[in-house]
Design an enzyme around this catalytic site. Structure first.
Site, PDB file in Angstrom:
ATOM      1  N   HIS A  94     -17.438 -12.718  -0.271  1.00 60.75           N
ATOM      2  CA  HIS A  94     -16.358 -12.596   0.706  1.00 60.75           C
ATOM      3  C   HIS A  94     -15.024 -12.930   0.031  1.00 60.75           C
ATOM      4  O   HIS A  94     -14.462 -14.008   0.217  1.00 60.75           O
ATOM      5  CB  HIS A  94     -16.616 -13.509   1.901  1.00 60.75           C
ATOM      6  CG  HIS A  94     -17.680 -12.977   2.805  1.00 60.75           C
ATOM      7  ND1 HIS A  94     -17.653 -13.117   4.173  1.00 60.75           N
ATOM      8  CD2 HIS A  94     -18.801 -12.277   2.538  1.00 60.75           C
ATOM      9  CE1 HIS A  94     -18.717 -12.537   4.695  1.00 60.75           C
ATOM     10  NE2 HIS A  94     -19.430 -12.032   3.721  1.00 60.75           N
ATOM     11  N   GLU A 198     -14.822  -6.762  -0.641  1.00 64.90           N
ATOM     12  CA  GLU A 198     -16.032  -7.528  -0.944  1.00 64.90           C
ATOM     13  C   GLU A 198     -17.049  -6.694  -1.717  1.00 64.90           C
ATOM     14  O   GLU A 198     -17.674  -5.802  -1.154  1.00 64.90           O
ATOM     15  CB  GLU A 198     -16.693  -8.003   0.345  1.00 64.90           C
ATOM     16  CG  GLU A 198     -15.780  -8.721   1.306  1.00 64.90           C
ATOM     17  CD  GLU A 198     -16.497  -9.081   2.600  1.00 64.90           C
ATOM     18  OE1 GLU A 198     -17.738  -8.933   2.654  1.00 64.90           O
ATOM     19  OE2 GLU A 198     -15.833  -9.497   3.557  1.00 64.90           O
TER      20      GLU A 198
END
Length: 240
Positions: A94, A198
């Protein structure tokens, strides 16, 4: 990190919300890596974790800094089940990036890629245009992406370069104005100065038999203004 999409797991898995320990038995550093500063962490399931995801594993994470400030993230996940059962999981780093103005940012490396659009019921499309720019909310999963992706910030005259291995997909997210106001820990105007890209393994879950290990790696670096505003050097950044 997103770890698992099965059973009672929350949307982004549970690995990101757990207490990690320092790894006392980390894998050796690569020869001539040049890395001097690093930390090795390990996560193993608790009894509570096993109630929501009944598989035993070892998740090793190495966080390292290169001599020029590059960030290296290496994840290793091993199936340590003793009952002979395999397990499957998805994964995403993330990684959020600070940008000057989302309207002045473009991504190169995802053009012509297929993607699932989470704002349109995960329908599959093909990206059009020479680069990805931002004019509204976006929540897409790009599939079978190249090993290098560039985030070009025109105003800051800076390009973030993502180099990835073992992570074929890439999630791109920005909540834009309306969605930002519904997220409790997100400021109403913060969408203007952030972008989430991501590296991930989402479309095809990773399956490990007992004793098998998966490895994913991400390198993040920033390169100067000579690579911005359409002047990205493909040999040095995307294909080098």
């Amino acid at each position: 990190m997103q770890f698992g999409t099965h059973g009672n797991l929350e949307k982004h898995g549970f690995a990101r919300n757990r207490l990690w320990l320092v790894d006392d038995n980390p894998p050796p550093l690569p020869v001539n890596s040049g890395i001097k500063t690093y930390a090795d962490l390990i996560l193993k399931p608790s009894e509570e974790d096993l109630k929501i995801w009944p598989h035993r594993f070892e998740f090793r994470l190495r966080v390292a800094l290169g001599p020029k400030g590059d960030l290296f993230l290496t994840s290793r996940i091993r199936n340590t089940n003793t009952d002979g059962k395999p397990f499957s999981f998805t994964f995403a780093y993330h990684t959020y990036f600070s940008v000057s103005d989302i309207s002045e940012v473009r991504i190169e490396g995802l053009e012509t890629m297929d993607y699932f659009d989470n704002l349109k019921g995960k329908e599959r499309f093909t990206e059009q245009g020479d680069a990805l720019v931002f004019e509204s909310e976006i929540d897409k999963v790009y599939l079978d992406t190249p090993p290098k992706i560039a985030i070009i910030d025109h105003e800051k005259k800076r390009t973030f370069v993502l180099r990835k291995d073992g992570l074929p997909d890439a999630v791109v997210w920005n909540p834009w104005e309306r969605r930002s106001k519904t997220i409790l820990d997100f400021g109403d105007e913060e969408y203007k100065h952030m972008l989430c890209v991501e590296p991930a393994a989402v479309e095809k879950p990773i399956t490990l038999k007992p004793g098998e290990e998966w490895k994913g790696r991400l390198e993040l670096s920033a390169v100067p203004s000579s690579y911005y505003s359409g002047q990205l050097d493909p040999d040095k950044v995307l294909h080098g």
